[in-house]
Design an enzyme around this catalytic site. Structure first.
Site, PDB file in Angstrom:
ATOM      1  N   HIS A   1       6.497  -6.874  12.467  1.00 28.42           N
ATOM      2  CA  HIS A   1       5.459  -5.370  12.449  1.00 28.42           C
ATOM      3  C   HIS A   1       5.000  -5.364  14.047  1.00 28.42           C
ATOM      4  O   HIS A   1       4.062  -4.613  13.642  1.00 28.42           O
ATOM      5  CB  HIS A   1       4.688  -5.345  11.096  1.00 28.42           C
TER       6      HIS A   1
ATOM      7  N   GLU B   1       1.311  -8.499  10.034  1.00 29.77           N
ATOM      8  CA  GLU B   1       1.474  -7.756  10.486  1.00 29.77           C
ATOM      9  C   GLU B   1       0.215  -8.209  11.705  1.00 29.77           C
ATOM     10  O   GLU B   1      -0.016  -8.242  12.504  1.00 29.77           O
ATOM     11  CB  GLU B   1       0.642  -6.460   9.826  1.00 29.77           C
TER      12      GLU B   1
ATOM     13  N   HIS C   1       6.097   1.503   3.697  1.00 30.47           N
ATOM     14  CA  HIS C   1       5.756   0.364   2.626  1.00 30.47           C
ATOM     15  C   HIS C   1       6.214   0.582   1.689  1.00 30.47           C
ATOM     16  O   HIS C   1       7.075  -0.430   0.563  1.00 30.47           O
ATOM     17  CB  HIS C   1       4.335  -0.219   2.647  1.00 30.47           C
TER      18      HIS C   1
ATOM     19  N   HIS D   1       1.074  -1.083   0.058  1.00 27.57           N
ATOM     20  CA  HIS D   1       0.516   0.092   0.137  1.00 27.57           C
ATOM     21  C   HIS D   1       1.098   1.005  -0.181  1.00 27.57           C
ATOM     22  O   HIS D   1       1.629   1.051   0.127  1.00 27.57           O
ATOM     23  CB  HIS D   1      -0.714  -0.236   1.447  1.00 27.57           C
TER      24      HIS D   1
END
Lengths: 601, 629
Positions: free
Chosen positions: A415, A204, A74, A69
């Protein structure tokens, strides 16, 4: 043995700062996300790509790069990676990500270079060149990266265009979630994945222990603060980046204003933000069902209460709410308005996102109330300063839900914070009975895989087996016998007979030779002749021949007459046939055993 | 493998494919040409239509005069219009597992199938197909329901009576299957059974078959379908286009290597060039308007209209038409215009790139913004206040039997200043006009059909090389009106297999292989032998497990002890065995039975006395042993 390797040196692991993961699966190398660390201003900002390949080009080593995304943690290192380090292979992302990510990159570049004067940063042209390497993917489309590697995007919620990706080579697969959200929010739907049973799910875990609805609470909190401020006649400044959070907060305020019938003006700083709303209108199919369903009657991104801002408005008396760019109060309109309003304790500034060091946003969030502005001017901040995070991540329940949907063999948490991840890890292992890993920063995980091997089975063989499998006595497992032919990369399982036939191999020949004893005093040749005429007259339908060497054939069955070693009155007929002629051979021996008709003397 | 052909209409197909263990319906098109036999449904009371004389037989018998009316020598059914459904009796439709939809025009019979046949499966279609398909259905239902007609004629359908009627009623086929329009409730229920899919998405059906939609280039979200297992591939080509209009280009490469290619939905007007037709459309439109006349364009609310509006966007200023109002009247006009702008991902590259700017992909957004194009749900309400002449009106339905178009035909038909321009190719314009005769208004026929023509088809077939082609019979001969045009038919080798309504075709398929998975533990235990360069063999003995149509080979429960031939024979009661080794193998001597068995690498020779019992016993032993290999 086949393995799956997850390289954690680049980023991710137990770190919320930046995402960049290298996965090696069945000989293919895929880089998942290419994020930058917003907390650093130096080399540590970008992943150290020299880990990937010591010598040799990245393009040769990596089969593809996937961006989940448009958030900079990212995709922020992408132009650096592709243009400065050098990568020319394909970069996959969804259409909205492809549309929005260059804008955010350019925004950030401007802050870094134009405002902070950083050198050795990527240029605008590099962003453009980088985006030329992007291949846009549709949701659920199976993209064939090459003959063996395929990827597929799933809806992830989180932000417009966010996707989870399945990476598949043969029967081995990995799912990478990026950031996702399992509950629909104000403008996006919930993440969803099918029961794709990957070998590994990389998820994540930002909110690994957070309880549901905490976002709703923050929203309520936000609205309350804004409302209270304007009620007492104060002005609210919300510094935002053009895309993402801005639209979400606008929808939030718009619906609140509508519901409460408020008249206090809401403004949008001009330029990009209005343009940004266009992206949301064009990508309406990526928003949640409610917005999609009603967009013809009412497009949620056409705001009734939110008007374009003019710089003169900042001096207007009375309450107002202003969304202004950029988001970290480091320059531009948001900073100008901040300077005007900072001195009044009735006013409020709400920082809805992270601020990097050195920015005014960072300073006031860390409690500084006296700011040195250019020209040695000191700005005293009397207005209230609030920080509110609105990022949409899956909570523990959501992560469990996703694991349940995908049914992975193993789970890998990235994450997140170590302590929270540990809690979640135990929960996943308990509930789903699958191994769950949480590599430390920089740790590489290698997992063995055991891919089954797909081969083609001849339908004849399969049907024969399945038919027998249906028989009642076939309760216990039956053994299937066949021959596997491996030619180049094609594997076929066929019956042994077919294999031999196909390859022109000599079949194992089974030959029988039967001795038939016959009372006959005549010479062998004459016996043979008698046999010939007897068979000739008896077997009208068969081809009976008398060969020059004295032997007799019936079709391909050979009959020879020989003398008996001990008894001259007995002749031995040697009847010889192969298994293929079993029936006829067996019949002939039986026939000959009965003897020959008396010969006319 | 069988193909059940439920529709005879080549562009509105409905076929059912039985492939492996699945039953797959390919499209469910609704043949609406049947409505041409009915009187138009006027929005406003029309004295002309309601005063048409009843029709009576030659002998004066007038028992049908309530049902049949005569207009300028043509006879029409005075009733709620009815549609010709696909065959519902040829195959039990409750056994259909899935329905694959190729484009929004080919799903109009969906509610009849999903709501009234016991269908319990899933429908697959792309998002634009569903959204626009919904608009088409909504419009249709709206057109029919807003002018309720009490009368429903059925007498004329009686076979003995139908014989006595004049053409074309006499020749109307399958009249017993004709049905009235569905309701919005049925539409919603039908659409709720649809699962959205994306291009190149691989969808597993029961583990046996995989289906994949591919872009077909014809309309927003239109698709062709690949139906395949690991060793067989059927391509279903329906409504495809190679022209550059608004949709994403056709994906041809993925159609390669098909065993069977089912080809439907070719152009209905093979002799007309769409580009030329658009040009003619524009010039006729301009000419009429300049002379103070009005232009009526009967059309569907989605599809070619987007292209026409784009052409006009570029054309009106240069043609001096800037002040002429363009009206788009449909209950779904607004939705259609809005939806077209949010499916940029499904559009051609040019339009796709607009969303990065970000700008709406279609220029009609600007026409609306500048008030050049106005849209209304119907002629009632706002439209009647804004209506200015001369003007251009886009409205439905192209059959001219219902919808707002009926009103404009009645309103403008009497003046030769006005023009009606036919662009939709689905209905014969002469038949469509028949109940409005005599007409003074000009009629221009500019059919725009972007679907494949025969030249493109033959190029496509050469390119993708299917082993067999299956198509409607209409494509295997020149069109009846142009019987000398041998170029207007499919030419391929082997000749295409053709079908007509209610045919069942056995597709020429020889399935030879099926996918099976060998578990890694078993794979490890296999011992391949290279017997020729590059070719290895391994014998496999394994347990077959089959679940959900997936086959897996697992290792046998216990590894069987390899027993040598010698030992085995001993166990079978031969005691006096003597084994000699030779250069090529072994010789086994059964002394008492005077039997000799020569065993060599590729042969076994049993030499024995004529003792059949013993021979057969030895034979079976050797065979058993050999088969273990």
């Amino acid at each position: 043995p086949p393995t799956l390797r997850i390289e954690g040196k680049l980023g991710a692991g137990q770190d919320v700062g930046r995402s960049c993961i290298l996965v090696s699966i069945a000989g293919k190398n895929v880089m998942l996300d290419c994020g930058m660390h917003m907390g650093f201003n130096d080399d540590r900002r970008f992943p150290d790509f020299s880990y990937i390949t010591q010598n040799g080009r990245l393009t040769d080593f990596l089969d593809c790069v996937i961006i989940s995304h448009f958030h900079l943690d990212h995709c922020g290192a992408l132009p650096y990676f592709s243009e400065m380090v050098g990568y020319d292979g394909p970069i996959y992302m969804t259409h909205p990500t492809q549309a929005i990510c260059p804008i955010l990159l350019e925004d950030y570049r401007k802050i870094a270079v134009d405002k902070k004067g950083e050198a050795n940063f990527f240029t605008s042209q590099m962003i453009k060149d980088c985006m030329k390497k992007v291949v846009a993917v549709h949701l659920h489309q199976t993209v064939q990266v090459d003959d063996e590697l395929e990827i597929k995007a799933y809806y992830a919620g989180h932000v417009l265009g966010a996707a989870m990706f399945q990476i598949k080579v043969g029967s081995e697969s990995v799912v990478y979630t990026g950031d996702y959200n399992m509950t629909p929010d104000r403008h996006l739907g919930a993440a969803w994945i099918d029961k794709c049973r990957p070998n590994l799910l990389i998820t994540e875990s930002t909110y690994a222990t957070t309880i549901r609805d905490s976002k709703r609470c923050r929203e309520r909190d936000f609205l309350k603060k804004v409302h209270e401020t304007v009620e007492r006649g104060g002005k609210v400044l919300i510094p935002v980046f053009a895309l993402g959070r801005a639209q979400e907060l606008c929808i939030l305020l718009e619906t609140f204003w509508e519901r409460m019938n408020l008249k206090v003006p809401i403004y949008f700083s001009t330029g990009l933000t209005e343009k940004a709303n266009h992206y949301y209108k064009l990508f309406i199919t990526w928003t949640n069902q409610k917005i999609r369903k009603t967009f013809v009657q009412r497009n949620m991104f056409e705001f009734k209460h939110i008007k374009a801002f003019d710089r003169a408005f900042a001096d207007n008396p009375g309450p107002m709410v202003v969304f202004a760019t950029p988001g970290m109060l480091h320059a531009g309109q948001s900073l100008q308005i901040f300077r005007k309003w900072a001195g009044n304790e009735k006013n409020m500034v709400i920082m809805p996102g992270y601020c990097v060091q050195g920015t005014v946003g960072h300073k006031i969030l860390s409690g500084q109330r006296k700011l040195e502005m250019e020209g040695r001017q000191v700005l005293e901040v009397k207005m209230q300063v609030e920080y509110m995070s609105f990022s949409a991540h899956a909570d523990a329940k959501g992560i469990m839900q996703l694991v349940g949907q995908a049914e992975p063999e193993r789970v890998l948490l990235v994450h997140g914070e170590a302590k929270k991840m540990e809690f979640l890890r135990q929960k996943i292992e308990q509930e789903f009975r699958v191994s769950c890993y949480m590599p430390a920063n920089g740790e590489t995980v290698t997992l063995p895989t055991s891919p089954s091997i797909p081969v083609g089975i001849s339908l004849g063989l399969l049907k024969r087996e399945m038919a027998q499998g249906l028989l009642p006595e076939a309760k216990k497992p039956r053994l299937l016998h066949g021959t596997l032919i491996m030619k180049d990369s094609s594997f076929r399982l066929v019956s042994s007979e077919q294999a031999l036939k196909e390859l022109g191999l000599a079949e194992h020949q089974l030959r029988f030779t039967c001795r038939v004893h016959l009372q006959d005093t005549r010479k062998e040749q004459e016996t043979a002749l008698r046999v010939y005429s007897h068979l000739k007259s008896t077997l009208k339908d068969h081809c009976v021949q008398h060969l020059p060497d004295g032997s007799v054939t019936v079709e391909s069955i050979l009959i020879q007459a020989a003398a008996h070693s001990e008894d001259p009155g007995t002749k031995v007929l040697l009847v010889s046939w192969t298994y293929q002629d079993e029936e006829l051979g067996s019949f002939l021996t039986a026939l000959l055993k009965k003897g020959l008709p008396q010969a006319p003397s | 493998m069988k193909l059940y052909c439920l529709s005879g209409h080549p562009t509105l197909p409905c076929n059912v494919l039985k492939f492996k263990s699945t039953t797959i319906m390919l499209d469910c098109g609704l043949d609406m040409t049947s409505t041409l036999n009915f009187l138009p449904l006027p929005l406003v009371q029309s004295p002309r239509l309601s005063n048409l004389p009843g029709w009576s037989l030659k002998d004066g018998n007038a028992f049908l005069d309530k049902e049949l009316k005569e207009c300028s020598g043509h006879v029409f059914v005075d009733s709620v219009p009815e549609f010709c459904l696909p065959e519902t009796e040829l195959i039990d439709l409750s056994t259909v597992d899935v329905i694959l939809i190729s484009n929004y025009h080919c799903m109009m019979a969906l509610p009849y199938i999903t709501e009234h046949t016991g269908f319990t499966g899933t429908v697959y279609a792309t998002e634009p197909t569903v959204q626009i398909g919904r608009l088409l259905m909504e419009e249709l239902v709206n057109f029919i329901e807003r002018v309720p007609k009490a009368q429903s004629a059925s007498l004329w359908k009686n076979k003995d009576i139908q014989r006595l009627l004049p053409s074309p009623l006499k020749d109307a086929v399958e009249v017993s299957t004709w049905r009235r329009c569905y309701t919005m409730q049925e539409v919603n229920s039908a659409l709720s059974k649809i699962q959205l899919v994306g291009y190149s998405q691989k969808i597993e059906l029961f583990g046996a078959v995989q289906v994949t939609p591919l872009s077909s280039g014809y309309a927003l979200g239109s698709s062709n379908w690949i139906i395949q297992s690991h060793y067989e591939k059927v391509s279903y080509v329906s409504g495809s286009s190679l022209l550059t209009t608004h949709p994403q280009p056709m994906d041809q490469a993925s159609l390669k290597n098909s065993d069977v290619l089912v080809l439907t939905g070719l152009t209905q007007i093979p002799t007309a060039n769409p580009d030329g037709m658009v040009g003619e459309f524009c010039s006729n439109l301009a000419l009429t308007v300049r002379n103070g006349g009005n232009v009526l364009v009967p059309c569907y609310p989605s599809g070619v209209i987007y292209d026409l509006l784009e052409c006009l966007y570029q054309y009106i200023d240069s043609a001096g038409l800037s002040n002429i109002p363009f009206y788009f009247i449909s209950p779904v006009a607004n939705s259609s215009l809005e939806f077209s702008q949010i499916f940029a991902e499904w559009l051609c590259h040019n339009k796709q790139s607009k969303m990065y700017l970000p700008e709406p992909p279609f220029p009609h957004a600007e026409l609306i913004q500048t008030n050049k194009l106005k849209h209304y749900p119907s002629i009632h309400g706002d439209f009647s206040n804004d209506f200015k002449q001369p003007c251009v009106v886009f409205t439905g339905h192209p059959s001219l039997r219902f919808g707002d178009v009926v009103h404009f035909m009645e309103l403008w038909g009497k003046s030769s200043l006005n023009t009606v321009i036919f662009t939709e190719p689905d209905f014969s314009y002469l038949e469509a006009l028949a109940p409005y005769q005599p007409l003074a208004m000009k009629c221009i026929y500019c059919p725009i059909d972007t679907r494949l023509n025969f030249i493109q088809v033959s190029k496509l077939l050469k390119e993708v090389q299917p082993l067999h082609v299956v198509c409607p019979e209409q494509y295997t001969q020149p069109p009846p009106a142009q019987s000398h045009r041998m170029d207007l038919m499919i030419d391929c080798q082997p000749p295409a297999m053709s079908y007509r309504r209610a045919d069942v075709l056995a597709l020429p398929f020889k399935r030879r292989y099926e996918k099976i998975e060998i578990m890694p533990e078993l794979a490890d235990s296999l011992v391949p032998m290279e017997i020729k360069p590059g070719i290895s063999l391994a014998t496999v003995s394994a347990v077959l497990h089959t679940k959900d149509n997936k086959h897996v080979l697992q290792p046998p429960p216990r590894p069987t002890q390899p027993t040598s031939g010698k030992k085995r024979k001993q166990r079978h009661g031969f005691s006096d065995i003597k084994v000699e080794d030779t250069a090529k193998g072994h010789i086994v001597l059964l002394q008492e039975a005077e039997t000799l068995i020569q065993i060599e690498e590729d042969s076994t020779h049993i030499i024995c006395d004529n003792d059949e019992m013993l021979r057969v016993r030895l034979r079976d032993l050797v065979l058993k042993f050999l088969q273990k290999f």
